[in-house]
Design an enzyme around this catalytic site. Structure first.
Site, PDB file in Angstrom:
ATOM      1  N   ARG A 154     -24.605 -10.734 -74.732  1.00 23.97           N
ATOM      2  CA  ARG A 154     -25.560 -10.238 -73.748  1.00 23.97           C
ATOM      3  C   ARG A 154     -25.075  -9.076 -73.138  1.00 23.97           C
ATOM      4  NH1 ARG A 154     -24.735 -15.985 -71.523  1.00 23.97           N
ATOM      5  NH2 ARG A 154     -24.627 -16.332 -73.602  1.00 23.97           N
TER       6      ARG A 154
ATOM      7  N   LYS B  37     -12.907 -18.348 -81.016  1.00 20.98           N
ATOM      8  CA  LYS B  37     -13.856 -19.183 -81.661  1.00 20.98           C
ATOM      9  C   LYS B  37     -12.571 -20.102 -82.526  1.00 20.98           C
ATOM     10  CE  LYS B  37     -17.691 -16.423 -82.215  1.00 20.98           C
ATOM     11  NZ  LYS B  37     -18.742 -17.428 -81.408  1.00 20.98           N
TER      12      LYS B  37
END
Length: 430
Positions: A280, A206
């Site tokens: 996930r 990020k």
């Protein structure tokens, strides 16, 4: 200020006297002028304004304070530096309900706001265990924590892969709350929480401005834990399992990489095309663990996708479900407790939206943000790991769980949004 300041609520229109003012001083404190067209938000905004004046202790007083209005004020008044400071008013039943809400929200928000150096995977699991154990009746809680290689031994390969790059190893908490007194009682519901205590994005790293708030990426774990605690305080009498999937997503020579393939316990193979789509991957293990419990109701919660925030903004949580009837019930619970929630699309064909040439599926699409429909595609990925074709399963993407900065209604940091909705669903459906 050391003195307790009295806060009254004026429900009649004061427009002629005070113009557009939301607050006016009184001899003992302040009076809030309620905007009846937007009552809760106007009171929450007044709470933020009073916090901005440096007040530390306030007493709500007068006859006009309902539970929801008091709670709206509390949400606006509290901040990361000041949890509490509000003395509620009303009869004992009302103040007890508000104290229960405050206890659970304060714990969750304090946990989410902790620094990632303080809160690491095993510590998150231990703090959640201690909180539920303290609230529940003696003898009703049993738990165990799987660490590092123990995850591989149990087949929880996704959680291990995401967390193996950190020196502070991944952990799965499996907590069993059983108030029935019957060791053979069925598990009525299972709660699954994403507990990424810090998310660098891994090798799909990020940018600084995106990474700064990533201590909040365990917000799902805090939310489902606090929801269970609130339900217990409100009389939950069914057996419930709490599963937290805890890891740090960091870069190292041992971190999982782009192009890796994870084989899950149910045989599903997953190609890694984005190491920043890690939530996930850990939830998949948690959902399969929940399925093994035989629970008829499975609820997971996660700060999962930026796509959900793009879709619904920072005031709403996103809801996904293949079970449309259950989804409508969940939306009704959310409306009942005044937590804005919006259902986004999810169908079985969303399972095919992240294709891979090398595995059954990829964990995302190799484009920024996962591409169009990214939040639905993430939910579609999760639906591969739930039983009964999704019947009895709810997925909350917690877009409203955290604010990067102050605004007119919320202080910077955790909000606790989602706790009341999940608790209500647990009490209503378990």
């Amino acid at each position: 200020m050391a003195d307790v300041v009295q806060i009254q609520l004026q429900t009649e229109s004061a427009a002629n006297k005070w113009g557009k003012a939301t607050l006016t001083p009184t001899g003992s404190g302040f009076q809030i002028h309620l905007n009846a067209a937007d009552a809760l938000r106007s009171v929450q905004k007044a709470g933020r304004s009073l916090d901005g004046l440096g007040l530390t202790q306030v007493q709500l007083s007068g006859d006009n304070w309902t539970l929801e209005l008091q709670w709206a004020f509390y949400q606006g008044f509290c901040s990361a530096k000041k949890q509490g400071g509000v003395q509620f008013c009303g009869d004992s039943a009302l103040t007890t309900q508000l104290a229960q809400l405050a206890q659970c929200f304060d714990w969750a928000k304090q946990l989410i706001n902790q620094t990632p150096d303080e809160l690491y995977p095993e510590q998150l699991a231990k703090q959640a265990t201690a909180f539920i154990t303290d609230i529940a009746a003696k003898g009703t809680v049993n738990s165990h924590i799987l660490l590092d290689q123990q995850l591989l031994q149990q087949g929880w390969n996704g959680l291990h892969a995401v967390g193996r790059g950190s020196a502070r190893k991944p952990a799965m908490l499996v907590l069993d709350y059983n108030p029935t007194g019957n060791a053979a009682a069925p598990v009525s519901a299972a709660l699954v929480g994403k507990g990424i205590t810090f998310d660098s994005g891994g090798y799909s790293i990020k940018a600084t401005e995106s990474m700064l708030a990533m201590k909040c990426d365990m917000g799902g774990a805090a939310t489902v834990t606090a929801a269970l605690a609130l339900a217990i305080l409100q009389g939950l009498d069914k057996r419930v399992q709490l599963i937290l999937c805890c890891a740090e997503n960091l870069i190292s020579s041992n971190a999982y990489k782009l192009g890796d393939i994870i084989t899950y316990k149910n045989g599903t193979t997953v190609e890694i095309v984005n190491t920043d789509a890690e939530g996930r991957l850990v939830l998949a293990d948690g959902l399969m663990c929940a399925a093994e419990s035989g629970a008829g109701l499975i609820i997971d919660a996660a700060t999962l996708t930026g796509a959900a925030m793009t879709a619904v903004g920072g005031e709403y949580n996103a809801l996904f479900a293949l079970d449309k009837t259950l989804a409508q019930k969940a939306l009704a619970y959310a409306e009942q407790v005044q937590e804005p929630t919006w259902q986004l699309p999810l169908e079985l064909w969303h399972q095919q939206q992240c294709p891979s040439a090398y595995a059954d599926t990829a964990n995302s699409r190799p484009v920024k943000g996962g591409g169009a429909g990214g939040a639905s595609n993430a939910a579609g990925f999760l639906s591969r790991f739930v039983p009964n074709a999704g019947k009895g399963w709810l997925h909350f993407d917690l877009a409203a769980a955290f604010n990067n900065s102050n605004n007119a209604y919320w202080a910077a940091g955790a909000t606790g949004q989602g706790i009341r909705t999940i608790s209500a669903a647990l009490l209503g459906e378990a």
